[in-house]
Design an enzyme around this catalytic site. Sequence first.
Site, PDB file in Angstrom:
ATOM      1  N   GLN A  22      20.346  44.901 113.427  1.00 31.28           N
ATOM      2  CA  GLN A  22      20.901  44.242 112.243  1.00 31.28           C
ATOM      3  C   GLN A  22      22.217  44.917 111.894  1.00 31.28           C
ATOM      4  O   GLN A  22      22.260  46.122 111.658  1.00 31.28           O
ATOM      5  CB  GLN A  22      19.936  44.333 111.066  1.00 31.28           C
ATOM      6  CG  GLN A  22      20.404  43.558 109.839  1.00 31.28           C
ATOM      7  CD  GLN A  22      19.492  43.775 108.647  1.00 31.28           C
ATOM      8  OE1 GLN A  22      19.493  44.841 108.047  1.00 31.28           O
ATOM      9  NE2 GLN A  22      18.708  42.761 108.303  1.00 31.28           N
ATOM     10  N   TYR A  26      24.776  41.450  99.972  1.00 32.88           N
ATOM     11  CA  TYR A  26      25.618  42.381 100.710  1.00 32.88           C
ATOM     12  C   TYR A  26      27.015  41.752 100.815  1.00 32.88           C
ATOM     13  O   TYR A  26      27.284  40.735 100.186  1.00 32.88           O
ATOM     14  CB  TYR A  26      25.025  42.643 102.093  1.00 32.88           C
ATOM     15  CG  TYR A  26      23.853  43.613 102.115  1.00 32.88           C
ATOM     16  CD1 TYR A  26      22.926  43.657 101.076  1.00 32.88           C
ATOM     17  CD2 TYR A  26      23.664  44.466 103.178  1.00 32.88           C
ATOM     18  CE1 TYR A  26      21.860  44.540 101.104  1.00 32.88           C
ATOM     19  CE2 TYR A  26      22.585  45.354 103.218  1.00 32.88           C
ATOM     20  CZ  TYR A  26      21.693  45.387 102.172  1.00 32.88           C
ATOM     21  OH  TYR A  26      20.633  46.259 102.200  1.00 32.88           O
ATOM     22  N   ARG A  59       6.084  43.510 105.904  1.00 33.28           N
ATOM     23  CA  ARG A  59       5.098  44.418 105.310  1.00 33.28           C
ATOM     24  C   ARG A  59       3.777  44.453 106.079  1.00 33.28           C
ATOM     25  O   ARG A  59       3.149  45.507 106.198  1.00 33.28           O
ATOM     26  CB  ARG A  59       4.850  44.017 103.849  1.00 33.28           C
ATOM     27  CG  ARG A  59       5.986  44.329 102.915  1.00 33.28           C
ATOM     28  CD  ARG A  59       5.813  43.675 101.564  1.00 33.28           C
ATOM     29  NE  ARG A  59       5.933  42.226 101.651  1.00 33.28           N
ATOM     30  CZ  ARG A  59       5.794  41.383 100.619  1.00 33.28           C
ATOM     31  NH1 ARG A  59       5.515  41.873  99.429  1.00 33.28           N
ATOM     32  NH2 ARG A  59       5.932  40.090 100.781  1.00 33.28           N
TER      33      ARG A  59
END
Length: 402
Positions: free
Chosen positions: A101, A171, A350
Site C-alpha cells: 500500500q 489522506y 480484523r
Amino acid sequence: MTAPNDVFTAAKLGPITLRNRVIKAATFEASTPNALVTDDLITYHRLPAAGGVGMTTVAYLAVSPGGRTEGNQIYWRPEAIPGLRRLTASIHTEGAAISAQIGHAGPVANARSNKATALAPVRFFNPLSMRFARHATRDDIDDVMAAHAAAARYAIDAGFDAVEVHLGHNYFASSFLSPLINRRTDEFGGSLANRAKVARGTVLAVRRAVEKAGTPIAVTAKLNMADGVRGGISTEEALQTAKWLEEDGGLDAIELTAGSSLVNPMYLFRGDVPIKEFAGSFKPPLRWGIRMTGTKFLREYPYREAYLLRDAKLFRAELSMPLILLGGITNRQTMDLAMAEGFDFVAMGRALLAEPDLLNRIQADGDAVKSVCTHCNQCMATIYSHTHCVVTGAPDTVTPGV
C-alpha cells in the site's frame, strides 16, 4: 446468467494470478520501530499467507518521510529495500502474493513524530500531532505524484506483486476529493473534476512507472465511497470519481472503503467504540481530551456482516472493472454473497488479525466455521504499540493449509 465465482478458486488481478479471491486488507502493523522491516513484520504477514489468503497487503509504505502517519512507519528509500525483499520472499514461500500500500498521509500525517512538514489542500490543524499541515503548492502536488511513481519502482525492485494506491480516509489524495477539507480556489479546488485531479494524476503516474519498468505487477487503489460526515465525500461524487478512474485505465481493481481518519474513523470500523483504550494510548493532556470528547470523534455504528455492501452495490452496478469488497467479511456465507453480487475479490482485516488461519479453516469446513472476532475494536488502540487482537492474543502458528 453465469454462476458466481467460487471465492477459493484462482483469479486474475491484472497481470498476476492469485490462488484465491481473498485479500488481507492493509492494517497498520506497528512492527517497524526504525522505519525498516523487522522479523516481527514478516511474521505479521507470513501468518495469514500460511493461513490461506490469496494476497496480503503491507500497510502503510509512505512515499516520503512527511507522508507517514507517524515516524516509525516505513517510507520508500534504498535502505528499506533489502528488508522488503526478505518480506516478499517469505510471503511467496507460503504461496501467497503480496501488495504494497503506497500513499501520502496528507493532513493525517503526524508532523511532530515525522519531524517533517505535513501537506494538505489548505492549512489544516491535526489535533493528534498538535501541528498544522501546510497548504500544498503545485510543486508539492507534483512532488507527491512523482514520489508515488518512485514508490512503484521501488516496489517492483523489492519483489512485490502489486501496489495499492491509497485514495481513501482523507489522506492526501482523499483530502483533495473532500469538499469539506479542500477549500481551494485554484485548479485543484471547487468542482469535483478539479478536486479529482490529484487522485487521477497519482494513479496515472504509478501506471506509467509500472509500464516503463516492464515488470507485470498489479495496480489497485483504495477509494472512499463516503466519508460519513456532512459536507465530506458523498457516495455520488465517489462514484463519479471511480468512473473517471476506470476510464483512465490506470487500475486493475478498486477496493471500496469508507470513513475518515481525521473526523470519523468508526464509519469504517463498525462495532464497539474503545474510547478508554484509545485514550490510554496517548499522554496527557490528549488522553484527557479523548476521554472527554471521544464520542464526538469515535462515533458508534452497529456491526453487521458485509456492512459496506449496500453502497458498494451502487459501484458494482455502474462499473465494469474488478472491485474488492471490504467490511464485515468473516465467514463463507458472506464471501459467497459478495461473489453472488458480482464482486471479484473480498478483503478481510480484523477477522484475520484475530485468526490468521481463518481461511484455511473455512476452506476445510465451510459454513461451520465462525470467526472469533467480537468486533470489540480494542485492536484499534494497539496500533500505537504492536497491532494485535486482544481477544486471541498474538498467535505464532497456523493450522496447515488444505
